[in-house]
Write an enzyme that holds these catalytic residues in place. Sequence first.
Site, PDB file in Angstrom:
ATOM      1  N   GLY A 111     -31.221  -7.144  -8.364  1.00 34.21           N
ATOM      2  CA  GLY A 111     -30.531  -6.691  -9.573  1.00 34.21           C
ATOM      3  C   GLY A 111     -29.881  -5.333  -9.396  1.00 34.21           C
ATOM      4  N   GLU A 127      -2.862  -8.348   5.944  1.00 37.43           N
ATOM      5  CA  GLU A 127      -2.378  -8.389   7.341  1.00 37.43           C
ATOM      6  C   GLU A 127      -2.678  -9.741   8.001  1.00 37.43           C
ATOM      7  OE1 GLU A 127      -2.421  -5.032   9.866  1.00 37.43           O
ATOM      8  OE2 GLU A 127      -2.870  -3.644   8.238  1.00 37.43           O
ATOM      9  N   THR A 167       0.846  -1.192   0.000  1.00 34.16           N
ATOM     10  CA  THR A 167       0.000   0.000   0.000  1.00 34.16           C
ATOM     11  C   THR A 167       0.880   1.241   0.000  1.00 34.16           C
ATOM     12  OG1 THR A 167      -1.697  -1.201   1.240  1.00 34.16           O
ATOM     13  CG2 THR A 167      -1.860   1.199   1.218  1.00 34.16           C
TER      14      THR A 167
END
Length: 379
Positions: free
Chosen positions: A340, A363, A158
């Site tokens: 839907g 993690e 990240t």
Amino acid sequence: MNFEKNENQLMIAQMVRDFAEKEIRPNMMAWDRDEEFPLETMKKMGELGLLGIFIPEKYGGSGFGYFEYATALMELGKVCGGVGLSVAAHNSLCSGHIYYHGNEEQKQRFLPKLASGEFIGAWGLTEPNTGSDAMRMKTTAVKDGNDWIINGAKNWITHGLSGDVSVVLVRTGELLDTNGITAFIIEKGMPGFSAVKIKDKFGVRASETAELIFDNVRVPQENVLGEVGQGFRQAMQVLDGGRISIAALSCGIARGAFEASVKYAKEREQFGQPIAGFQAIAFKLADMATEIEASELLTFQAAYRKNNKLSVTREGAYAKYFSSEVAVRCGNEAVQIMGGYGYTREYPAEKFLRDSKLLTIGEGTSEIQKLVISRDIIR
């Protein structure tokens, strides 16, 4: 135990709620569609104190505890899991590692800039061929005078591209040696250090993910975090705390999916009445609400122990495992309730489901959490 939110939690919850409605909700679907990391929005959160929540004021942080930290992530998760994940990774992993294991010079040098949002933080343990099996990492650091030369790669990181500071775990000893891994602070712009963005993710697409590449990167001794060879133990302690943040984010995503489902079920009519009046739908909402409450209790239990410097290995795993699985179930049920419409990007259910799935993987997978819990029970 007092189950009421404290004054700081209430204040932070309202602040994050207001910020998220103004700055995140209007843009989140575009960020998700384009896989755009909202760097300027992250920096604004730094100005609000959200990028250094548990960092003491003397290092530029907000000086709060894990109750406040968990509360902020829950509020972010209710709106956008991708933004919430970025805040969690920045705080728990990068800043947290430096705060808990760095020396005073390193804390003074990096934490104020990380807490303010001037710097964005990354953290690297996983490699292309080693996920849960971190002891077999292939990225190495070799001593060369007063420096270390690092070669290898880290994956699924990240903020790998935008990060100004990356804490990475590198092998400095023999393979499988628990005393053979060391943590280094890598600074953006170091020669030989580069990153490649990972695209086409299923969810949390507003959170930047990259592969880090090290090609003879020279790192000074002053950037070693803690003692040489202690990196693996440090990483396990960092992950214990980090799992609380993932649990909190999971609670937020689950509650966001739940609240959207309640709203839809009250408004959508079939057979002459709102679908909330049908037991099949009402029972789904009851199950979601009950599991979210349990998730939050487990998360705040772990936060309490973290605040009081008690072991959170098992409690963090409890919270992360259960809450992340609940988030997936709530996302799935939200899609089912909306039918839907839930399968389209026009409604929020599908994004909650997509964002939730990573939380059972990052993690430490759900399977790893069960391993942590069972080992602790048997011990």
